[in-house]
Motif scaffolding. Sequence first.
Motif, PDB file in Angstrom:
ATOM      1  N   ALA A 114       6.648  15.082  -4.124  1.00 46.73           N
ATOM      2  CA  ALA A 114       7.804  13.916  -4.073  1.00 46.73           C
ATOM      3  C   ALA A 114       8.467  13.860  -3.003  1.00 46.73           C
ATOM      4  N   PRO A 115       8.649  14.845  -2.164  1.00 41.94           N
ATOM      5  CA  PRO A 115       9.441  14.557  -0.547  1.00 41.94           C
ATOM      6  C   PRO A 115       8.628  13.670   0.198  1.00 41.94           C
ATOM      7  N   VAL A 116       7.085  14.042  -0.175  1.00 44.75           N
ATOM      8  CA  VAL A 116       6.087  13.212   0.715  1.00 44.75           C
ATOM      9  C   VAL A 116       6.138  11.533   0.459  1.00 44.75           C
ATOM     10  N   GLY A 117       6.390  11.663  -0.672  1.00 41.39           N
ATOM     11  CA  GLY A 117       6.474  10.141  -1.250  1.00 41.39           C
ATOM     12  C   GLY A 117       7.892   9.344  -0.771  1.00 41.39           C
ATOM     13  N   LEU A 118       8.685  10.199  -0.734  1.00 42.89           N
ATOM     14  CA  LEU A 118       9.919   9.570  -0.382  1.00 42.89           C
ATOM     15  C   LEU A 118      10.036   9.252   1.063  1.00 42.89           C
ATOM     16  N   LEU A 119       9.372  10.153   1.859  1.00 45.40           N
ATOM     17  CA  LEU A 119       9.326   9.917   3.343  1.00 45.40           C
ATOM     18  C   LEU A 119       8.339   8.581   3.869  1.00 45.40           C
ATOM     19  N   ALA A 120       7.056   8.598   2.895  1.00 52.46           N
ATOM     20  CA  ALA A 120       6.228   7.540   3.192  1.00 52.46           C
ATOM     21  C   ALA A 120       7.027   5.964   2.819  1.00 52.46           C
ATOM     22  N   LEU A 121       7.895   6.164   1.781  1.00 58.69           N
ATOM     23  CA  LEU A 121       8.546   5.064   1.632  1.00 58.69           C
ATOM     24  C   LEU A 121       9.185   4.357   2.783  1.00 58.69           C
ATOM     25  N   LEU A 122       9.793   5.337   3.653  1.00 54.46           N
ATOM     26  CA  LEU A 122      10.702   4.737   4.778  1.00 54.46           C
ATOM     27  C   LEU A 122       9.664   4.407   5.935  1.00 54.46           C
ATOM     28  N   LEU A 123       8.318   4.640   6.001  1.00 53.53           N
ATOM     29  CA  LEU A 123       7.548   4.133   7.003  1.00 53.53           C
ATOM     30  C   LEU A 123       7.436   2.730   7.213  1.00 53.53           C
ATOM     31  N   PRO A 124       7.537   1.785   6.325  1.00 52.09           N
ATOM     32  CA  PRO A 124       7.505   0.320   6.425  1.00 52.09           C
ATOM     33  C   PRO A 124       8.678  -0.227   7.053  1.00 52.09           C
ATOM     34  N   LEU A 125       9.798   0.254   6.467  1.00 54.75           N
ATOM     35  CA  LEU A 125      11.136  -0.001   7.197  1.00 54.75           C
ATOM     36  C   LEU A 125      11.238   0.402   8.615  1.00 54.75           C
ATOM     37  N   VAL A 126      10.625   1.461   8.945  1.00 53.69           N
ATOM     38  CA  VAL A 126      10.496   1.614  10.407  1.00 53.69           C
ATOM     39  C   VAL A 126       9.647   0.749  11.100  1.00 53.69           C
ATOM     40  N   ILE A 127       8.406   0.809  10.694  1.00 55.16           N
ATOM     41  CA  ILE A 127       7.397   0.251  11.599  1.00 55.16           C
ATOM     42  C   ILE A 127       7.042  -1.221  11.331  1.00 55.16           C
ATOM     43  N   VAL A 128       7.066  -1.731  10.267  1.00 52.26           N
ATOM     44  CA  VAL A 128       6.787  -3.121  10.133  1.00 52.26           C
ATOM     45  C   VAL A 128       7.694  -4.200   9.795  1.00 52.26           C
ATOM     46  N   ALA A 129       8.964  -3.498   9.551  1.00 54.98           N
ATOM     47  CA  ALA A 129      10.054  -4.478   9.049  1.00 54.98           C
ATOM     48  C   ALA A 129      10.390  -5.672  10.063  1.00 54.98           C
ATOM     49  N   ALA A 185       0.895  -1.223   0.000  1.00 54.75           N
ATOM     50  CA  ALA A 185       0.017  -0.009  -0.124  1.00 54.75           C
ATOM     51  C   ALA A 185       0.746   1.111   0.009  1.00 54.75           C
ATOM     52  N   THR A 186       1.979   1.189   0.664  1.00 48.62           N
ATOM     53  CA  THR A 186       2.821   2.369   0.941  1.00 48.62           C
ATOM     54  C   THR A 186       3.567   2.851  -0.463  1.00 48.62           C
ATOM     55  N   TRP A 187       4.005   1.500  -1.045  1.00 43.20           N
ATOM     56  CA  TRP A 187       4.641   1.777  -2.614  1.00 43.20           C
ATOM     57  C   TRP A 187       3.614   2.435  -3.364  1.00 43.20           C
ATOM     58  N   VAL A 188       2.432   1.888  -3.594  1.00 41.52           N
ATOM     59  CA  VAL A 188       1.536   2.365  -4.661  1.00 41.52           C
ATOM     60  C   VAL A 188       1.019   3.637  -4.247  1.00 41.52           C
ATOM     61  N   VAL A 189       0.887   4.024  -2.974  1.00 39.20           N
ATOM     62  CA  VAL A 189       0.792   5.464  -2.532  1.00 39.20           C
ATOM     63  C   VAL A 189       1.718   6.336  -3.044  1.00 39.20           C
ATOM     64  N   ALA A 190       2.948   6.262  -2.491  1.00 35.65           N
ATOM     65  CA  ALA A 190       4.388   6.787  -2.751  1.00 35.65           C
ATOM     66  C   ALA A 190       4.409   7.018  -4.438  1.00 35.65           C
ATOM     67  N   VAL A 191       4.181   6.153  -5.135  1.00 36.55           N
ATOM     68  CA  VAL A 191       4.437   6.141  -6.553  1.00 36.55           C
ATOM     69  C   VAL A 191       3.242   7.125  -7.222  1.00 36.55           C
ATOM     70  N   SER A 192       2.100   6.670  -6.779  1.00 35.56           N
ATOM     71  CA  SER A 192       0.777   7.367  -7.440  1.00 35.56           C
ATOM     72  C   SER A 192       0.774   8.858  -7.139  1.00 35.56           C
ATOM     73  N   ILE A 193       1.030   9.183  -5.830  1.00 35.18           N
ATOM     74  CA  ILE A 193       0.846  10.727  -5.598  1.00 35.18           C
ATOM     75  C   ILE A 193       2.028  11.620  -6.075  1.00 35.18           C
ATOM     76  N   THR A 194       3.041  10.939  -6.184  1.00 34.14           N
ATOM     77  CA  THR A 194       4.193  11.738  -6.845  1.00 34.14           C
ATOM     78  C   THR A 194       3.967  11.714  -8.464  1.00 34.14           C
ATOM     79  N   TRP A 195       3.368  10.631  -9.120  1.00 31.81           N
ATOM     80  CA  TRP A 195       2.690  10.926 -10.485  1.00 31.81           C
ATOM     81  C   TRP A 195       1.530  11.932 -10.644  1.00 31.81           C
ATOM     82  N   PHE A 196       0.910  11.952  -9.856  1.00 26.02           N
ATOM     83  CA  PHE A 196      -0.336  13.009  -9.976  1.00 26.02           C
ATOM     84  C   PHE A 196       0.058  14.359  -9.607  1.00 26.02           C
ATOM     85  N   THR A 197       0.978  14.376  -8.479  1.00 26.51           N
ATOM     86  CA  THR A 197       1.295  15.895  -8.052  1.00 26.51           C
ATOM     87  C   THR A 197       2.869  15.695  -7.959  1.00 26.51           C
TER      88      THR A 197
END
Length: 412
Positions: free
Chosen positions: A107-122, A91-103
């Motif tokens: 992109a900085p928000v997308g980059l930060l969102a990518l890091l969330l799974p590595l910190v929270i659910v790894a 879900a995080t991957w899809v959101v990060a790539v999609s919102i960067t494509w649309f807006t």
Amino acid sequence: MAEQTAIEADRPRLRSASAEARLRRYLLVNAIAVWVSVVVLLVLRTVVGGESRTILWTVEVLVGAGVLLLTAVLLAGRARSGLAAGIVVVATWVVAVSITWFTPFIAPVGLLALLLPLVIVADHLPRRGRPLIVVATTLLSGTIVAVGSLRTPEYELTHPHSPIQAVVLALFVPLLVTVLVLGLRDYVLRLHERTRELEESRARLAQASVEARRAIERDLHDGAQQHLATLAVDVGRVTRLCETDPSRAREAVHALLPTVELAIRELRDLAHGIYPTALGEKGLPGALPAAARRTVLPCSVEARDAGRHAPAVEAAVYFCCLEAIQNADRHSSGSLIAVRVTDEDGPDGGLAFSVTDDGVGFEPASVLSGHGLTGMRDRIRAAGGELRVESAPGRGTAVLGHFPPGTRQPRR
């Protein structure tokens, strides 16, 4: 089970249960953040006016992510943390790539969102899948930068510069940074807690080792050593009889045989308690049935298909099962004890075991600390595994243990 296997009242019932609760909490916080973002974007769309397809597409992507996150929360509540963590990553991957494509400006928000799974659910992802997740996240971070750079000129042609862009960045970047900081802080606290528990466990194991040596010394002194001392006196007496009365000497020698057999039996029992021969030769499938035959209650063992594992792991599982079997036999007041040892799938899979009874059970939070459970937990953790106990009044008790992949050895 009674006080010997009591769960410590001043600690969490299980670290794994605490980790699952922490995962559910983080997933819920992220789901709330996503839905709040949806509301904020809809409000901004209303303020801006018109039919902004860009904001609408972003809202649609976030709604999909919010549904996936709520699904992950439900799965985590049903002890499906691995699947829940996988859903969050996708879900995080899809959101990060999609919102960067649309807006592209976001992109900085997308980059930060990518890091969330590595910190929270790894920690909840399958061990073999973690390196793949890290590599994929790294590649996606470059993809997001490239997409943002390529899409920005086209976006600026169709979307005149607006203060809304700065407002969106000002809202979402601090939100994601806050989640990341909290996640990192929690991770550091978990490391400190783990370190403290390992230090305490090491101290208890060192003390238990000293007590075990003293117990062996007492057992030798009070058992086989006494019989051997008596045997030495009797041998001296027989030696003197050989010179004066050979017939009585022969009778005395025959009388010594029960003492010799008793000393041998006590030494054998003591050696079995230290490290059973069957465990080294045949592993858990060979050693556990012998332990089950010494119980008063019927005890079934299902370990036939279990393979060989590292000696430290097999010893930890054996003595933990032995302790649980003895406690269930003495205190459960049940009708059956069941022991199960299974290998997980894969050539290098982990090891899981359980000792259950249908006895009276107990309320973990209402029982004082006991050395039995603490010793079992320390032994399993020292070998690299995890242990938990599930029990309730009238519903029996289950001692459950698990070792991650990497302990299996080729069959001998």
